[in-house]
Structures are given as structure tokens and as C-alpha cells.
Design a protein around this motif. Structure first.
Motif, PDB file in Angstrom:
ATOM      1  N   UNK A  23      45.611 -50.061  52.353  1.00 39.39           N
ATOM      2  CA  UNK A  23      44.723 -49.157  51.614  1.00 39.39           C
ATOM      3  C   UNK A  23      44.211 -47.971  52.409  1.00 39.39           C
ATOM      4  N   UNK A  24      44.296 -48.058  53.721  1.00 42.57           N
ATOM      5  CA  UNK A  24      43.695 -47.050  54.584  1.00 42.57           C
ATOM      6  C   UNK A  24      42.323 -47.500  55.035  1.00 42.57           C
ATOM      7  N   UNK A  25      41.908 -47.008  56.174  1.00 43.44           N
ATOM      8  CA  UNK A  25      40.624 -47.399  56.747  1.00 43.44           C
ATOM      9  C   UNK A  25      39.477 -46.966  55.844  1.00 43.44           C
ATOM     10  N   UNK A  26      39.485 -45.715  55.425  1.00 45.28           N
ATOM     11  CA  UNK A  26      38.364 -45.193  54.645  1.00 45.28           C
ATOM     12  C   UNK A  26      38.275 -45.803  53.248  1.00 45.28           C
ATOM     13  N   UNK A  27      39.370 -46.307  52.732  1.00 47.04           N
ATOM     14  CA  UNK A  27      39.364 -46.896  51.389  1.00 47.04           C
ATOM     15  C   UNK A  27      39.211 -48.414  51.411  1.00 47.04           C
ATOM     16  N   UNK A  28      38.969 -48.968  52.585  1.00 45.41           N
ATOM     17  CA  UNK A  28      38.755 -50.408  52.709  1.00 45.41           C
ATOM     18  C   UNK A  28      37.298 -50.646  53.069  1.00 45.41           C
ATOM     19  N   UNK A  29      36.601 -51.364  52.213  1.00 44.03           N
ATOM     20  CA  UNK A  29      35.182 -51.617  52.476  1.00 44.03           C
ATOM     21  C   UNK A  29      35.013 -52.912  53.278  1.00 44.03           C
ATOM     22  N   UNK A  30      33.901 -53.001  53.936  1.00 43.75           N
ATOM     23  CA  UNK A  30      33.571 -54.227  54.654  1.00 43.75           C
ATOM     24  C   UNK A  30      33.452 -55.398  53.666  1.00 43.75           C
ATOM     25  N   UNK A  31      32.996 -55.121  52.451  1.00 44.97           N
ATOM     26  CA  UNK A  31      32.901 -56.169  51.439  1.00 44.97           C
ATOM     27  C   UNK A  31      34.281 -56.724  51.095  1.00 44.97           C
ATOM     28  N   UNK A  32      35.279 -55.834  50.983  1.00 49.44           N
ATOM     29  CA  UNK A  32      36.646 -56.293  50.686  1.00 49.44           C
ATOM     30  C   UNK A  32      37.183 -57.174  51.813  1.00 49.44           C
ATOM     31  N   UNK A  33      36.877 -56.811  53.034  1.00 48.37           N
ATOM     32  CA  UNK A  33      37.319 -57.617  54.180  1.00 48.37           C
ATOM     33  C   UNK A  33      36.649 -58.982  54.129  1.00 48.37           C
ATOM     34  N   UNK A  34      35.336 -58.989  53.886  1.00 52.97           N
ATOM     35  CA  UNK A  34      34.598 -60.257  53.795  1.00 52.97           C
ATOM     36  C   UNK A  34      35.152 -61.121  52.666  1.00 52.97           C
ATOM     37  N   UNK A  35      35.401 -60.510  51.504  1.00 52.81           N
ATOM     38  CA  UNK A  35      35.940 -61.255  50.359  1.00 52.81           C
ATOM     39  C   UNK A  35      37.288 -61.883  50.692  1.00 52.81           C
ATOM     40  N   UNK A  36      38.142 -61.122  51.345  1.00 55.19           N
ATOM     41  CA  UNK A  36      39.470 -61.614  51.712  1.00 55.19           C
ATOM     42  C   UNK A  36      39.368 -62.812  52.661  1.00 55.19           C
ATOM     43  N   UNK A  37      38.370 -62.781  53.518  1.00 53.03           N
ATOM     44  CA  UNK A  37      38.164 -63.861  54.480  1.00 53.03           C
ATOM     45  C   UNK A  37      37.417 -65.058  53.895  1.00 53.03           C
ATOM     46  N   UNK A  38      36.764 -64.835  52.753  1.00 52.22           N
ATOM     47  CA  UNK A  38      35.957 -65.897  52.168  1.00 52.22           C
ATOM     48  C   UNK A  38      34.641 -66.093  52.905  1.00 52.22           C
ATOM     49  N   UNK A  39      34.097 -64.992  53.467  1.00 54.00           N
ATOM     50  CA  UNK A  39      32.813 -65.056  54.151  1.00 54.00           C
ATOM     51  C   UNK A  39      31.879 -64.030  53.509  1.00 54.00           C
TER      52      UNK A  39
END
Length: 180
Positions: A23-39
């Protein structure tokens, strides 16, 4: 109870690297990363205070390794140009995923000061080949040679490594006017 084989920070980096590539760095939110990790997002922020800190943590080991590579070459009594080009290819081939991320997000990496660092490394590489005061012609050829090698490692992902290495090093030697 067995310990997990991957640390939480490493898992975060792995997921972030994948999402940044998609998605690109700027289009990836910290929330999306957390969701993907299940945290939770606060749990993610416990490990990385910002997206910029997370991005830097992903590329910093590669940058440190490149600095160490350059320092080791600069410490040599005499540099073998072909060996330098081959080692440069090998390094960039190993880290092509990180360099693809940097290329795809130049604005982000410029903001983090990493582009200036790469440009400074190119100058140092030119000096390794041509001494402390290379001519414009020598400096330009060195930029073409090293930039070309780096670009080849990401431009041709489906070419077998040995074949790509031979072609990229031969092209760099031609740019520098040395025998391949």
C-alpha cells in the motif's frame, strides 16, 4: 512453555514491511498494522512510537550494514575495483526488498534523511575507485556504475542471481572503463 521464535518487534516489522510494500508507507496506518497483527494500537505504539520510527527500524539494519561495508572497503590498503563492484552487487541483492521499499517511498525516506546518506555513500564509492578528488567524468561514471548495479538488483527480480550479477558487474565495469 516454548518461547515464540519471533519477537513481537520482528513480527511488527514483518507485517509492516508487507503492508508498506502493498500500500505504501503513507497509505498504511498504524491501526492497519495492529489489526493485521491482532494487537491493539496502544500495544503497537508501546513498541514503536510512530510510523516513522517503525520505518526506520526496518531499514536501519541495512543502512548500518552498508556503512560497515563502505568502512571496510575504505580500510583496505588497495581496492580491487571488480571485487568492490561484485561485493556491492551482493550486498544490494541480499537487501533488494528494503531498497524496493526505499525506492517506492522516496519522499518518506528523504524526510528521514536517508536519501542524503545514500548520496554520500555514492561519493565515497567514487573516491574508493578514483581517489580523493575524482574528475567529473570519473565521478559520473562511478554514479552510473554503482547506481546501475543497485537498480539491476530490483529491476530484474526474475533473473537468476548469478546471471544478473555477471551482467550488472560487466555493465558497471564498462561504465567505469575497466576490463570486466
Amino acid at each position: 512453555m516454548p518461547r515464540p521464535t519471533t519477537s513481537t518487534k520482528q513480527r511488527i516489522q514483518d507485517v509492516a514491511r508487507d503492508l508498506f510494500a502493498q500500500r505504501g508507507v503513507q497509505r498504511t496506518s498504524m491501526q492497519e498494522i495492529a489489526d493485521q497483527l491482532g494487537i491493539t494500537k496502544p500495544a503497537l505504539y508501546y513498541h514503536y512510537a510512530s510510523r516513522e520510527e517503525l520505518v526506520r527500524s526496518i531499514v536501519q539494519p541495512t543502512l548500518d550494514e552498508e556503512e560497515a561495508f563502505l568502512a571496510s572497503q575504505e580500510a583496505l590498503a588497495e581496492v580491487d575495483p571488480r571485487a568492490l563492484l561484485e561485493a556491492y552487487f551482493d550486498f544490494h541483492y541480499r537487501h533488494r526488498a528494503e531498497f524496493m521499499l526505499m525506492l517506492s517511498e522516496l519522499t518518506t525516506f528523504a524526510h528521514l534523511g536517508l536519501i542524503d546518506r545514500v548520496l554520500e555513500w555514492r561519493q565515497r564509492l567514487g573516491k574508493l575507485l578514483h581517489g580523493p578528488d575524482p574528475t567529473l567524468d570519473q565521478a559520473a561514471r562511478a554514479v552510473i556504475a554503482f547506481g546501475g548495479i543497485q537498480d539491476c538488483t530490483v529491476q530484474f527480480p526474475d533473473v537468476p542471481e548469478a546471471e544478473l550479477r555477471a551482467a550488472a558487474v560487466a555493465g558497471a565495469c564498462a561504465a567505469l572503463g575497466i576490463q570486466p
